[in-house]
Design a protein around this motif. Structure first.
Motif, PDB file in Angstrom:
ATOM      1  N   ILE A 117       0.707  -1.205  -0.046  1.00 19.88           N
ATOM      2  CA  ILE A 117      -0.179   0.006   0.006  1.00 19.88           C
ATOM      3  C   ILE A 117       0.825   1.278  -0.019  1.00 19.88           C
ATOM      4  N   VAL A 118       0.768   2.078  -0.850  1.00 15.79           N
ATOM      5  CA  VAL A 118       1.441   2.996  -1.205  1.00 15.79           C
ATOM      6  C   VAL A 118       1.124   4.526  -1.089  1.00 15.79           C
ATOM      7  N   ASP A 119       1.506   5.649  -0.931  1.00 19.68           N
ATOM      8  CA  ASP A 119       0.974   6.902  -0.864  1.00 19.68           C
ATOM      9  C   ASP A 119       0.190   7.311   0.202  1.00 19.68           C
ATOM     10  N   TRP A 120       0.908   7.395   1.483  1.00 18.15           N
ATOM     11  CA  TRP A 120       0.205   7.817   2.609  1.00 18.15           C
ATOM     12  C   TRP A 120       0.276   9.235   2.768  1.00 18.15           C
ATOM     13  N   ASP A 121       0.275  10.039   1.845  1.00 21.11           N
ATOM     14  CA  ASP A 121       0.130  11.415   1.861  1.00 21.11           C
ATOM     15  C   ASP A 121      -1.086  11.868   2.759  1.00 21.11           C
ATOM     16  N   ARG A 122      -2.190  11.221   2.749  1.00 18.49           N
ATOM     17  CA  ARG A 122      -3.607  11.612   3.340  1.00 18.49           C
ATOM     18  C   ARG A 122      -3.623  11.030   4.656  1.00 18.49           C
ATOM     19  N   LEU A 123      -2.672  10.431   5.248  1.00 21.59           N
ATOM     20  CA  LEU A 123      -2.682   9.875   6.355  1.00 21.59           C
ATOM     21  C   LEU A 123      -3.370  10.701   7.540  1.00 21.59           C
ATOM     22  N   GLY A 124      -4.544  10.290   8.049  1.00 22.52           N
ATOM     23  CA  GLY A 124      -5.151  11.353   9.132  1.00 22.52           C
ATOM     24  C   GLY A 124      -6.231  10.685   9.866  1.00 22.52           C
ATOM     25  N   VAL A 125      -6.907  11.438  10.840  1.00 22.56           N
ATOM     26  CA  VAL A 125      -8.066  11.064  11.572  1.00 22.56           C
ATOM     27  C   VAL A 125      -9.247  11.377  10.741  1.00 22.56           C
ATOM     28  N   GLN A 126      -9.997  10.277  10.318  1.00 27.67           N
ATOM     29  CA  GLN A 126     -11.089  10.306   9.728  1.00 27.67           C
ATOM     30  C   GLN A 126     -12.280   9.217  10.085  1.00 27.67           C
ATOM     31  N   PRO A 127     -13.582   9.344   9.646  1.00 29.85           N
ATOM     32  CA  PRO A 127     -14.438   8.034   9.789  1.00 29.85           C
ATOM     33  C   PRO A 127     -13.876   6.812   8.993  1.00 29.85           C
ATOM     34  N   ARG A 128     -13.643   5.914   9.679  1.00 30.59           N
ATOM     35  CA  ARG A 128     -12.853   4.905   9.279  1.00 30.59           C
ATOM     36  C   ARG A 128     -13.808   3.843   8.007  1.00 30.59           C
ATOM     37  N   ALA A 129     -15.291   3.915   8.510  1.00 28.56           N
ATOM     38  CA  ALA A 129     -16.061   3.212   7.803  1.00 28.56           C
ATOM     39  C   ALA A 129     -16.417   3.919   6.478  1.00 28.56           C
ATOM     40  N   GLU A 130     -16.180   5.358   6.455  1.00 31.23           N
ATOM     41  CA  GLU A 130     -16.363   5.957   5.097  1.00 31.23           C
ATOM     42  C   GLU A 130     -15.196   5.718   4.237  1.00 31.23           C
ATOM     43  N   GLU A 131     -14.042   5.636   4.847  1.00 38.66           N
ATOM     44  CA  GLU A 131     -13.022   5.358   3.887  1.00 38.66           C
ATOM     45  C   GLU A 131     -13.190   3.828   3.271  1.00 38.66           C
ATOM     46  N   ALA A 132     -13.721   2.861   4.150  1.00 38.55           N
ATOM     47  CA  ALA A 132     -14.219   1.572   3.463  1.00 38.55           C
ATOM     48  C   ALA A 132     -15.093   1.704   2.267  1.00 38.55           C
ATOM     49  N   VAL A 133     -16.125   2.581   2.622  1.00 35.39           N
ATOM     50  CA  VAL A 133     -17.110   2.787   1.447  1.00 35.39           C
ATOM     51  C   VAL A 133     -16.637   3.678   0.305  1.00 35.39           C
ATOM     52  N   ARG A 134     -15.868   4.533   0.524  1.00 33.88           N
ATOM     53  CA  ARG A 134     -15.344   5.475  -0.468  1.00 33.88           C
ATOM     54  C   ARG A 134     -14.420   4.681  -1.377  1.00 33.88           C
ATOM     55  N   ALA A 135     -13.556   3.806  -0.673  1.00 35.04           N
ATOM     56  CA  ALA A 135     -12.620   3.015  -1.613  1.00 35.04           C
ATOM     57  C   ALA A 135     -13.440   1.773  -2.209  1.00 35.04           C
ATOM     58  N   ALA A 136     -14.563   1.295  -1.721  1.00 39.85           N
ATOM     59  CA  ALA A 136     -15.121   0.511  -2.653  1.00 39.85           C
ATOM     60  C   ALA A 136     -15.882   1.021  -4.039  1.00 39.85           C
ATOM     61  N   ALA A 137     -16.188   2.248  -3.632  1.00 37.64           N
ATOM     62  CA  ALA A 137     -16.824   3.181  -4.805  1.00 37.64           C
ATOM     63  C   ALA A 137     -15.940   3.436  -5.856  1.00 37.64           C
ATOM     64  N   ILE A 138     -14.522   3.452  -5.536  1.00 38.88           N
ATOM     65  CA  ILE A 138     -13.797   3.447  -6.504  1.00 38.88           C
ATOM     66  C   ILE A 138     -13.417   2.072  -7.374  1.00 38.88           C
ATOM     67  N   PHE A 139     -13.075   1.019  -6.377  1.00 40.78           N
ATOM     68  CA  PHE A 139     -12.378   0.019  -6.885  1.00 40.78           C
ATOM     69  C   PHE A 139     -13.605  -0.797  -7.603  1.00 40.78           C
ATOM     70  N   PHE A 140     -15.048  -0.709  -7.170  1.00 41.59           N
ATOM     71  CA  PHE A 140     -16.131  -1.576  -7.787  1.00 41.59           C
ATOM     72  C   PHE A 140     -16.909  -0.808  -8.738  1.00 41.59           C
ATOM     73  N   VAL A 141     -16.650   0.584  -9.013  1.00 42.94           N
ATOM     74  CA  VAL A 141     -17.560   0.881 -10.150  1.00 42.94           C
ATOM     75  C   VAL A 141     -17.383   0.528 -11.491  1.00 42.94           C
ATOM     76  N   ARG A 142     -18.497   0.249 -12.349  1.00 41.65           N
ATOM     77  CA  ARG A 142     -18.481  -0.189 -13.337  1.00 41.65           C
ATOM     78  C   ARG A 142     -18.400   0.939 -14.459  1.00 41.65           C
ATOM     79  N   PRO A 143     -17.905   0.803 -15.661  1.00 45.79           N
ATOM     80  CA  PRO A 143     -17.825   1.918 -16.580  1.00 45.79           C
ATOM     81  C   PRO A 143     -19.117   2.609 -16.651  1.00 45.79           C
ATOM     82  N   THR A 144     -20.110   1.903 -16.560  1.00 41.36           N
ATOM     83  CA  THR A 144     -21.638   2.412 -16.748  1.00 41.36           C
ATOM     84  C   THR A 144     -21.930   3.368 -15.534  1.00 41.36           C
ATOM     85  N   GLY A 145     -21.206   3.277 -14.369  1.00 41.14           N
ATOM     86  CA  GLY A 145     -21.478   4.147 -13.223  1.00 41.14           C
ATOM     87  C   GLY A 145     -22.249   3.097 -12.185  1.00 41.14           C
ATOM     88  N   ALA A 146     -22.439   1.999 -12.267  1.00 41.27           N
ATOM     89  CA  ALA A 146     -23.158   1.074 -11.308  1.00 41.27           C
ATOM     90  C   ALA A 146     -21.984   0.218 -10.543  1.00 41.27           C
TER      91      ALA A 146
END
Length: 361
Positions: free
Chosen positions: A252-281
């Motif tokens: 895991i690289v690029d830790w520039d944004r390391l900070g205190v945040q809502p953890r569950a939101e990072e999990a959701v936000r990451a999923a919305a990037i990893f698992f978005v299809r080209p159609t937006g679903a």
């Protein structure tokens, strides 16, 4: 093209030999990276160029965190110390760091099997739980990053599976105010109309802005309140910040944004990037496998994930950073991401209950 880094001055601070080749690595949007080959090996040279992430003290804190995570077995690439023992080299007023070169490739969620999606969710859960162990007691003084929509609505705050104490609650970010978003949409529509010659990107931008305006008018009463449970997070967990060797995550690289945040939101936000299809679903079966593994590893509850889904959904409805880069900065590097990302907010609104179920099931 960025100017070449001052290799002679930099390498004089390390026992890394003399430079043979130095080639830019193109993926980063904020900072600059180089594949550096020397007489003693291969390295990743990072130029901390972005002013918001270039403070040497903050970079050193990130470095200490990765060193501690590596000691726990988390796949990271800690920096190499210089001759003076420091991991941040400042040359000409610019901050640099030298890391070992990790051979690997980036993998989007579409390239992962359901089992591998589970391993991805578990990895992020381990990161969150491990950060609580290696950075105790610092959350109170840490600053929440000023991003739209950051914060969590969850009423519950599960402790880490390791038994380490949960970090103290830091400041909570306000969710985006639709009044401000409507003003932003009006301003962006003006910029779109003025752009000459008009092109297909302008046409899509105008369509999505008007569409989002209508969605916000319909759902303005669903604005979430201030957030709840926070903890240390990577801050930018997405496919370009994770290297694979074969089927296994290597770093895991690029830790520039390391900070205190809502953890569950990072999990959701990451999923919305990893698992978005080209159609937006979103690929919901993969999301479900990922979220179940994340909850187990991080000790998060279904209600915490459901609350995070609501806040990240609202964040997406109010987020126009790609259009702001395009029209306000003249920076088009994020343009290829815009079609899927902008369609996601519309699809997510339509499938809201199904998305919540996938994360909380």
């Amino acid at each position: 093209m960025p100017s070449a880094p001052p290799l002679r001055a930099l390498l004089s601070q390390y026992a890394a030999g003399s430079a043979v080749t130095c080639d830019p690595v193109d993926q980063g949007l904020l900072n600059r990276g180089y594949r550096l080959c020397t007489t003693r090996g291969r390295y990743f040279l990072k130029h901390h160029f972005d002013p918001d992430t270039a403070d040497p003290a903050a970079i050193a804190r990130q470095h200490r965190a990765t060193e501690r995570l590596a000691a726990l077995g988390v796949p990271v690439a800690p920096p190499l110390p210089g001759r003076d023992g420091r991991t941040v080299a400042v040359v000409g007023g610019h901050a640099y760091a030298l890391h070992p070169w990790i051979e690997g490739r980036h993998r989007h969620g579409g390239q992962l099997t359901p089992e591998q999606c589970g391993r991805l969710g578990a990895l992020l859960g381990v990161v969150h739980a491990s950060l609580e162990r290696v950075m105790p007691g610092q959350a109170m003084s840490a600053q929440v990053m000023p991003e739209q929509g950051r914060g969590a609505r969850g009423e519950e705050c599960a402790g880490p599976t390791s038994g380490a104490p949960a970090p103290a609650a830091g400041p909570r970010a306000e969710s985006a105010d639709p009044v401000h978003t409507f003003a932003l949409i009006d301003g962006l529509l003006t910029l779109v109309r003025r752009h000459r010659p008009a092109d297909s990107f302008d046409e899509l931008a105008r369509h999505r802005l008007l569409e989002r305006q209508a969605l916000l008018e319909r759902h303005a009463d669903r604005r979430p309140p201030r957030g709840g449970c926070v903890g240390w997070v990577h801050g930018d967990f997405h496919p370009f910040n994770l290297l694979y060797q074969g089927d296994a995550p290597a770093a895991i690289v690029d830790w520039d944004r390391l900070g205190v945040q809502p953890r569950a939101e990072e999990a959701v936000r990451a999923a919305a990037i990893f698992f978005v299809r080209p159609t937006g679903a979103l690929d919901l079966p993969k999301v479900r496998a990922y979220a179940r593994a994340y909850r187990r590893a991080a000790g998060a509850t279904p209600s915490e994930l459901a609350a995070a889904v609501h806040r990240v959904w609202w964040e997406r409805l109010n987020d126009f950073w790609m259009l702001r880069w395009h029209y306000e900065r003249g920076d088009t590097r994020a343009d290829p991401q815009f079609p899927a990302a902008s369609a996601l907010a519309v699809w997510w609104t339509r499938e809201y209950e199904t998305v919540c179920e996938a994360f909380a099931d």
